[in-house]
Scaffold this active site. Structure first.
Site, PDB file in Angstrom:
ATOM      1  N   THR B  27     -20.236  33.994 -12.326  1.00 19.54           N
ATOM      2  CA  THR B  27     -20.282  35.235 -11.559  1.00 19.54           C
ATOM      3  C   THR B  27     -18.852  35.747 -11.386  1.00 19.54           C
ATOM      4  OG1 THR B  27     -21.336  36.367  -9.705  1.00 19.54           O
ATOM      5  CG2 THR B  27     -20.253  34.293  -9.177  1.00 19.54           C
ATOM      6  N   CYS B  33     -17.672  37.679  -0.702  1.00 24.92           N
ATOM      7  CA  CYS B  33     -18.902  36.985  -1.106  1.00 24.92           C
ATOM      8  C   CYS B  33     -18.572  35.545  -1.495  1.00 24.92           C
ATOM      9  CB  CYS B  33     -19.538  37.647  -2.308  1.00 24.92           C
ATOM     10  SG  CYS B  33     -19.972  39.371  -2.053  1.00 24.92           S
ATOM     11  N   HIS B  50     -24.879  34.373  -5.678  1.00 24.64           N
ATOM     12  CA  HIS B  50     -23.737  35.206  -5.280  1.00 24.64           C
ATOM     13  C   HIS B  50     -24.103  35.814  -3.918  1.00 24.64           C
ATOM     14  CE1 HIS B  50     -20.486  38.233  -6.765  1.00 24.64           C
ATOM     15  NE2 HIS B  50     -20.655  38.424  -5.468  1.00 24.64           N
TER      16      HIS B  50
END
Lengths: 215, 166
Positions: B27, B33, B50
């Site tokens: 990711t 995040c 995520h």
């Protein structure tokens, strides 16, 4: 989200006009600052998923210089001014009148950062004051902060508030660029303004601009 | 030896997916995040989420995206892993992200979202008795991460500090 289903083409036109007026004032400010002609594109207003937004400006991993501020007051939201690193460097060269400036020379870091921060302050400030004049709403911007990092990491900060209630964002994207007589000149400076109003702000914006009674 | 064709599975923001060796899972552009990996070292299966927010209690429950919140992403990852043949007793976790990308004088809750995500994930992993083997959280850099279920290694790339393995 219901507010997104209720957005009509007339609403989109109003949001475009906001982008137009905001970035127009910023372009004027930038033009005075650099003593150069600055152009702007027609604003792009889109309803996008978070992932679509991450793919903007070259994808989540592209390194950019982003100035971010929170808008508080009657129409809370987030405002970004985003430049590619090369473009940020070019701006700083022009601002400092120093052709040798580069982010890769560590002794320049401080002054470059501070010049870019100041540029961000001026441009986002003129964007917001024109928005406030247009809508007659009170807007209190936070002090703008600068980050040079991956686009995804920077822009996702503007999604936090939205993400509590939605998986989509309405983005008002306006590009300003150096007026270049040779079209498509690769070096010309280009900056994006991203305005991301919070979900509750749309109704107030539309009310203030007299387009609330759309069906 | 014939080189195996390796596929990299990409996970978007507020999303999750499962990977099986020899493939990799990745990711990009994690800011506040957190990229959470739960994996079974023996079966060489891993899942990546995520995660954007610490909890889903304020969310509209009808249209909830499970991977977006720490409290919903973790059970979802575990059940997806179990469906793919991972053993619950073999599960471990690694994570990266939770940075603070911008610095402000007034540190509101929204600005602290990175650390809050990390705290929430730790709390929920503890409830499921999943041990965090290693982590690279906080700071103020964006991260791109890639996990290899074969070696259980997590590659972390930042703009200023290059890449490292945890």
């Amino acid at each position: 989200m219901d507010y997104m289903n209720r957005i009509s083409s007339k609403h989109l036109d109003v949001l475009k006009e906001i982008g137009n007026i905001g970035a127009g004032h910023s372009a004027t400010a930038l033009s005075k600052l650099l003593d150069k002609k600055i152009d702007m594109n027609v604003p792009n207003v889109k309803i996008v998923s978070f992932n679509e937004l991450m793919e903007w400006v070259g994808g989540p991993e592209v390194v950019i210089a982003g100035v971010f501020l929170r808008i508080e007051g009657e129409i809370p939201g987030s405002l970004f001014f985003v430049l590619s690193i090369e473009q940020a460097e070019r701006f700083i060269k022009q601002l400092l009148n120093d052709d040798l400036f580069s982010f890769h020379k560590t002794d320049y870091d401080e002054i470059g950062f501070s010049a870019l921060q100041e540029l961000g302050n001026i441009l986002t400030g003129s964007y917001l004051s024109s928005l406030s004049d247009l809508t007659d709403l009170s807007i209190y911007p936070s002090v703008p902060a600068l980050s040079i990092d991956m686009f995804g990491a920077v822009i996702s900060h503007g999604l936090i508030e939205l993400s509590h209630v939605s998986d989509f964002a309405i983005v008002i994207d306006t590009i300003i660029k150096e007026d270049d007589p040779c079209e498509e000149h690769v070096d010309s400076v280009k900056g994006h303004f991203f305005l991301l109003p919070d979900p509750d702000s749309f109704k107030k914006l539309f009310d203030a601009l007299g387009v609330s009674d759309e069906t | 030896m014939k080189p195996e064709s390796v596929e990299i599975i990409k996970v978007g923001i507020a999303d999750l997916n499962i990977v099986r060796s020899p493939n990799l899972i990745r990711t990009s552009g994690l800011g506040s995040c957190v990229g959470l990996i739960i994996y079974d070292k023996v079966q060489e299966i891993a899942g990546l989420a995520h995660i954007m927010l610490p909890d889903s209690s304020l969310a509209n429950k009808d249209t909830i995206k499970l991977a977006k919140y720490a409290d919903t992403a973790i059970p979802e990852l575990i059940s997806k892993l179990s469906e793919s043949g991972a053993r619950k007793c073999h599960l471990s976790a690694k994570m990266a992200g939770g940075a603070q990308m911008f610095h402000f004088q007034a540190s509101t809750d929204m600005m602290r979202i990175g650390p809050r995500n990390v705290e929430a994930i730790k709390l929920h992993l503890a409830n499921y008795n999943i041990k965090i083997v290693s982590e690279d959280v906080g700071g103020n850099s964006g991260r791109t991460i890639e996990f290899n279920p074969k070696t259980s290694e997590l590659m972390i790339r930042t703009v200023n500090q290059g890449t490292k393995m945890i």
